[in-house]
Design a protein around this motif. Structure first.
Motif, PDB file in Angstrom:
ATOM      1  N   VAL A   1      12.459   2.740  -6.088  1.00 17.51           N
ATOM      2  CA  VAL A   1      11.070   3.081  -6.433  1.00 17.51           C
ATOM      3  C   VAL A   1      10.186   1.850  -6.316  1.00 17.51           C
ATOM      4  O   VAL A   1       9.073   1.900  -5.756  1.00 17.51           O
ATOM      5  N   SER A   2      10.667   0.718  -6.832  1.00 15.32           N
ATOM      6  CA  SER A   2       9.900  -0.518  -6.765  1.00 15.32           C
ATOM      7  C   SER A   2       9.598  -0.908  -5.319  1.00 15.32           C
ATOM      8  O   SER A   2       8.475  -1.320  -4.986  1.00 15.32           O
ATOM      9  N   THR A   3      10.582  -0.740  -4.446  1.00 23.15           N
ATOM     10  CA  THR A   3      10.402  -1.084  -3.029  1.00 23.15           C
ATOM     11  C   THR A   3       9.376  -0.167  -2.379  1.00 23.15           C
ATOM     12  O   THR A   3       8.502  -0.621  -1.616  1.00 23.15           O
ATOM     13  N   ALA A   4       9.474   1.139  -2.656  1.00 26.72           N
ATOM     14  CA  ALA A   4       8.542   2.099  -2.059  1.00 26.72           C
ATOM     15  C   ALA A   4       7.112   1.810  -2.492  1.00 26.72           C
ATOM     16  O   ALA A   4       6.172   1.844  -1.676  1.00 26.72           O
ATOM     17  N   VAL A   5       6.888   1.532  -3.768  1.00 27.74           N
ATOM     18  CA  VAL A   5       5.532   1.239  -4.264  1.00 27.74           C
ATOM     19  C   VAL A   5       5.009  -0.037  -3.622  1.00 27.74           C
ATOM     20  O   VAL A   5       3.832  -0.116  -3.206  1.00 27.74           O
ATOM     21  N   ALA A   6       5.886  -1.079  -3.517  1.00 28.66           N
ATOM     22  CA  ALA A   6       5.461  -2.333  -2.914  1.00 28.66           C
ATOM     23  C   ALA A   6       5.071  -2.134  -1.445  1.00 28.66           C
ATOM     24  O   ALA A   6       4.111  -2.733  -0.960  1.00 28.66           O
ATOM     25  N   VAL A   7       5.812  -1.281  -0.715  1.00 34.24           N
ATOM     26  CA  VAL A   7       5.475  -1.004   0.689  1.00 34.24           C
ATOM     27  C   VAL A   7       4.126  -0.318   0.788  1.00 34.24           C
ATOM     28  O   VAL A   7       3.279  -0.666   1.634  1.00 34.24           O
ATOM     29  N   GLN A   8       3.877   0.676  -0.073  1.00 35.27           N
ATOM     30  CA  GLN A   8       2.584   1.385  -0.036  1.00 35.27           C
ATOM     31  C   GLN A   8       1.437   0.443  -0.349  1.00 35.27           C
ATOM     32  O   GLN A   8       0.374   0.498   0.277  1.00 35.27           O
ATOM     33  N   GLN A   9       1.633  -0.438  -1.331  1.00 29.67           N
ATOM     34  CA  GLN A   9       0.565  -1.382  -1.669  1.00 29.67           C
ATOM     35  C   GLN A   9       0.321  -2.377  -0.529  1.00 29.67           C
ATOM     36  O   GLN A   9      -0.813  -2.791  -0.279  1.00 29.67           O
ATOM     37  N   GLU A  10       1.403  -2.737   0.200  1.00 26.11           N
ATOM     38  CA  GLU A  10       1.240  -3.612   1.356  1.00 26.11           C
ATOM     39  C   GLU A  10       0.430  -2.919   2.442  1.00 26.11           C
ATOM     40  O   GLU A  10      -0.393  -3.545   3.133  1.00 26.11           O
ATOM     41  N   VAL A  11       0.657  -1.625   2.619  1.00 18.97           N
ATOM     42  CA  VAL A  11      -0.091  -0.865   3.628  1.00 18.97           C
ATOM     43  C   VAL A  11      -1.563  -0.772   3.241  1.00 18.97           C
ATOM     44  O   VAL A  11      -2.453  -0.821   4.106  1.00 18.97           O
ATOM     45  N   LEU A  12      -1.846  -0.613   1.934  1.00 17.64           N
ATOM     46  CA  LEU A  12      -3.253  -0.610   1.496  1.00 17.64           C
ATOM     47  C   LEU A  12      -3.927  -1.919   1.901  1.00 17.64           C
ATOM     48  O   LEU A  12      -5.062  -1.935   2.387  1.00 17.64           O
ATOM     49  N   SER A  13      -3.218  -3.054   1.664  1.00 19.13           N
ATOM     50  CA  SER A  13      -3.778  -4.350   2.033  1.00 19.13           C
ATOM     51  C   SER A  13      -3.945  -4.454   3.548  1.00 19.13           C
ATOM     52  O   SER A  13      -4.945  -4.995   4.052  1.00 19.13           O
ATOM     53  N   LEU A  14      -2.968  -3.924   4.297  1.00 11.87           N
ATOM     54  CA  LEU A  14      -3.039  -3.963   5.756  1.00 11.87           C
ATOM     55  C   LEU A  14      -4.231  -3.158   6.255  1.00 11.87           C
ATOM     56  O   LEU A  14      -4.971  -3.600   7.164  1.00 11.87           O
ATOM     57  N   ASN A  15      -4.439  -1.976   5.713  1.00 13.35           N
ATOM     58  CA  ASN A  15      -5.559  -1.130   6.151  1.00 13.35           C
ATOM     59  C   ASN A  15      -6.899  -1.776   5.850  1.00 13.35           C
ATOM     60  O   ASN A  15      -7.852  -1.651   6.629  1.00 13.35           O
ATOM     61  N   GLU A  16      -7.007  -2.461   4.719  1.00 12.34           N
ATOM     62  CA  GLU A  16      -8.269  -3.150   4.411  1.00 12.34           C
ATOM     63  C   GLU A  16      -8.580  -4.189   5.485  1.00 12.34           C
ATOM     64  O   GLU A  16      -9.724  -4.312   5.946  1.00 12.34           O
TER      65      GLU A  16
END
Length: 860
Positions: free
Chosen positions: A679-694
């Protein structure tokens, strides 16, 4: 070769361990072996005595006495070492008695100076130090022919005995809580035995007479010599030393009866001491190592009181053998086993030298030095004893005075080593030997005389003289004109001198051997030091350190070996650099994390038979760009795909996950750290994608949509392909479930979906129950984790979690109107909630067909 080397090294260490153990346990092992082989141990006893149901024996150990007590059936009850004010080496045992309270009474002749000695009596309690109760100057020779103890007995808890000195008999009594008290002093004529009666008077006996309280007995004692007179119960036991018969008489002196013939019932050759027990039995100590109890009908061995049993000896030897094996195995493992059967040079060659040195020293000490020193002392003792006997015999002294004259002349020697010599003169009579002069009255049978040996006398008859040495006793027999003169040096002074001389010479021998061995070992250490440097460098090289180098400046073969080693190390380093480049190329296709999951250290170990299976978390990552991105087949498409993979896969790697099956729109991940890590890994990946999209929005690039599905189950990892090309692959039902959830995530506009197996690891993260999904014949409970959503969407899901759950419950309860109303309100207030929009769609469709099964797949 390795097995042979192991055996040789084990044998060498075993021999050394045996010698080391022998330093500490040789006396114990020798004693046990002697018990098993001979029936007796190595300990030699000086005297034995019986009391009321108990027995005691005494031996000498170094400069102290060792007392052993037991019962009259041969059971040992105690043992203790007693240190007297004078050394036991300078003492001769004069009397022994085990009292009923456990104390032991010990009488000894102590050397006062080179020409005189004292008779001392000690009381030795069960605990505590010996108490000296009496010191009496001797007027007779060293044997106590003029001064001796007799008749130990016990009456009403008080120990009594008689001291006979030059025709007088002094009674002594020691009661409980009181010191030694003198009793009546009586004339003793030429008494050979004495005893204290119940009324504190004395019984005295000798050749042809026996008196009770000064009154002669009523029965005839013609041709009888009273010896070993002892009160037992209501009567007196004594031995006729002329016939070797045991008699019993009452205390009134009116009747006497023969009990049994001791000469026929028991062997008396080599007698050390004799005493009566409380039941009238006779306790014999012979040759210092055989203890027997003689009664009218039988002879019982009491050697169990002197020595340990056969079973105990076997157990001790087995324990020593086991200890030797364990010690050998442990030392072999520490020195050799951990070094792959290689012994250090100083240990191996030094061990061989040590074995040779020990063997040489043992042979030299046992076959040359020991016998030489012993032979010198034996010749000296034989010469001294023979000289004293010849001089005394040539003086023309009568037979009865000859022993005292010999003893006095020997005790006057300045060395003091011959102060404990006893002498006696025997004459052949009727095929046997009788006493002509000595401690026993003339006419006594020689068998009762301590130290007499029938075998030695026969040898002297044949050769004129005979000499023997047994334990601490040196015995010389001279035969002239039908008479034999026995001289026995039974004290510990000569034995101590023999031991000291032997130890001094052998110590010098061992010191020389040790110096030579030490010099050889120092040379081996110097050579071994250089070889050790080579060995350690080889170990570093074999451990993968190809930068290892060796520097030796010995100017010999070792320096040449170091140069060869350095050349080899440089060549291996070049090969390692080339191989490292190849492996780095391989690791792009089979990462190190995959190797770890497969249980391999190198990609060279991987083939199609490589396989692993374990319970792990399965994660599928899916992403896509807007459709227009895929319409342009340019490098920008690959750059965008690789950017997403690089940034998200790096997160997975930091979290301990392993990536498989890269594709243009996603990849698979396995994690073996548990549900929480997934779960921790999945959340960290999604948050990284948010930063990437910005960042991509700022750069004017199209953003990416990424969805993640999680499940937990058994995952099989292996390698697939043909002989020319292989790649790692995973097989698991959990990935099938994850792919199913990825499809649902698109309809629910969810970033992370997981099964019920995973949701327990989402504690601390925002999550909600999304409902049931049919996968084949199975219904899955699906959960959404929204911590990786954009802030506004995540905030809305957090605040409407209760309302969303009510809507889901209403839908699955077929209250479609209520569900439609709830989700309509949610969509109105939070249009970004994809889950609410999809459930509003389901509620509208199911309202028109209420008989349909409610699931997330309805209407698809």
């Amino acid at each position: 070769m390795g097995a042979a080397r192991n055996k040789i090294s084990f044998i060498i260490i075993g021999i050394l361990a045996a010698f080391v153990l022998a330093l500490f346990f040789q006396p114990l092992a020798a004693d046990c072996l002697s018990v098993l082989v001979n029936g007796w141990g190595t300990e030699r006893y000086l005297a034995a005595s019986a009391g009321e149901g108990s027995a005691a024996v005494v031996s000498r150990t170094d400069d102290a006495f060792r007392l052993t007590t037991g019962t009259l059936d041969g059971r040992r009850t105690g043992e203790r070492t007693v240190q007297l004010p004078v050394s036991a080496v300078d003492c001769t045992v004069a009397g022994l008695y085990p009292a009923a309270d456990g104390a032991v009474w010990l009488g000894v002749y102590e050397r006062a100076d080179s020409a005189s000695q004292n008779l001392s009596v000690y009381r030795i309690p069960t605990d505590g130090e010996a108490e000296r109760l009496l010191v009496y100057p001797c007027t007779g020779a060293a044997t106590g022919q003029g001064t001796f103890l007799s008749g130990f007995s016990e009456q009403d808890g008080a120990v009594q005995f008689v001291l006979v000195d030059d025709g007088m008999a002094q009674i002594y009594r020691c009661g409980a809580g009181s010191g030694l008290q003198q009793g009546e002093l009586l004339p003793a004529r030429v008494a050979s035995a004495a005893a204290v009666l119940a009324d504190a008077t004395a019984a005295l006996g000798g050749a042809g007479w026996l008196e009770l309280d000064g009154r002669s007995v009523d029965f005839s004692l013609d041709n009888c010599i009273v010896a070993y007179l002892t009160q037992v119960g209501t009567g007196l036991f004594y031995i006729d030393s002329a016939s070797l018969k045991v008699f019993y008489c009452d205390l009134a002196g009116t009747a006497c009866a023969e009990v049994f013939d001791l000469g026929r019932s028991a062997t008396l050759d080599g007698l050390n001491s004799l005493s009566f027990g409380g039941d009238g039995s006779v306790l014999l100590l012979r040759d210092g190592r055989t203890l027997e109890r003689v009664t009218e009908s039988r002879v019982d061995s009491l050697n169990g009181l002197l020595y340990r049993s056969d079973a105990a000896s076997i157990a001790i030897l087995a324990g020593l053998l086991l200890g030797w094996l364990l010690a050998t195995a442990l030392v072999w493992y520490l020195l050799c086993g951990r070094r792959h059967s290689f012994l250090p040079l100083a240990v191996g060659a030094g061990g061989v030298l040590a074995v040779c040195a020990l063997a040489a020293g043992t042979l030299a000490g046992g076959l040359m030095v020991g016998p030489m020193v012993r032979g010198n002392l034996v010749r000296e003792v034989e010469s001294v004893l023979a000289g004293a006997a010849v001089i005394a015999a040539d003086s023309g002294a009568p037979d009865e005075e000859l022993p005292a004259q010999i003893e006095n002349s020997l005790s006057a020697l300045s060395s003091g080593d011959y102060a404990a010599v006893t002498a006696a003169v025997y004459e052949q009579s009727g095929g046997g030997w009788i006493v002509c002069g000595g401690a026993l009255p003339a006419g006594s049978r020689a068998a009762l005389s301590p130290g007499f040996s029938e075998a030695l006398a026969r040898q002297a008859v044949l050769n004129g003289s005979a000499f023997s040495q047994e334990g601490e006793a040196f015995c010389l027999c001279l035969y002239r004109e039908g008479k034999a003169v026995f001289l026995t040096a039974a004290g510990g002074a000569l034995a101590a001198r023999l031991e000291d001389n032997t130890a001094r010479v052998i110590s010098g021998l061992w010191a020389g051997i040790a110096l030579l061995w030490a010099a050889a070992v120092i040379v081996l250490l110097l050579v071994g030091r250089g070889l050790g440097c080579v060995s350690r460098a080889m170990e570093r090289l074999s451990g993968g350190n190809t930068a290892a180098r060796l520097s030796l400046s010995t100017g010999d073969e070792l320096e040449g070996l170091a140069a060869s080693f350095n050349s080899m190390a440089r060549a291996m380093q070049r090969q390692e650099d080339n191989l490292a480049g190849v492996i780095r190329a391989y690791l792009r296709f089979v990462p190190e994390r995959v190797l770890a999951l497969l249980g391999k250290d190198s990609v060279l170990e991987v083939d199609k038979r490589t396989f692993a299976s374990r319970r792990m978390s399965a994660m599928q990552v899916w992403f896509e760009f807007p459709g227009r991105v895929y319409d342009n087949a340019t490098r920008a498409l690959f750059e965008s795909i690789n950017e997403v993979i690089e940034r998200t896969a790096a997160i997975v790697a930091r979290k301990g996950g392993t990536v498989f099956n890269f594709a243009y729109n996603g990849y698979d991940v396995v994690l073996d750290g548990g549900e929480a890590d997934a779960v921790s890994t999945a959340v960290a990946v999604q948050q990284e994608v948010l930063s990437l999209n910005e960042q991509r929005a700022i750069d004017g690039l199209p953003t990416v949509t990424l969805r993640i599905a999680l499940d937990v189950g058994e995952v099989m990892i292996g390698v697939v392909g043909d002989e020319n090309q292989m790649e790692p692959a995973t097989i698991s039902a959990s990935f099938t479930t994850a792919r199913h959830l990825i499809g649902l995530a698109g309809r629910l506009d969810a970033g992370i979906l997981c099964t019920e197996n995973v949701i327990a690891g989402a504690a601390g993260y925002g999550s909600r129950y999304m409902g049931k999904s049919r996968q084949g014949d199975e219904l899955l409970r699906v959960y959404e984790i929204f911590d990786g959503d954009p802030y506004g969407v995540r905030r809305g899901k957090e605040t409407t979690g209760r309302q969303f759950s009510q809507g889901v419950f209403a839908l699955y309860s077929h209250d479609f109107a209520a569900a439609k109303r709830i989700f309509l309100e949610l969509v109105h207030d939070h249009p970004g909630d994809g889950g609410a929009r999809y459930y509003l769609y389901l509620a509208d469709r199911l309202a028109s067909r209420p008989e349909q099964e409610v699931s997330l797949e309805y209407g698809i």
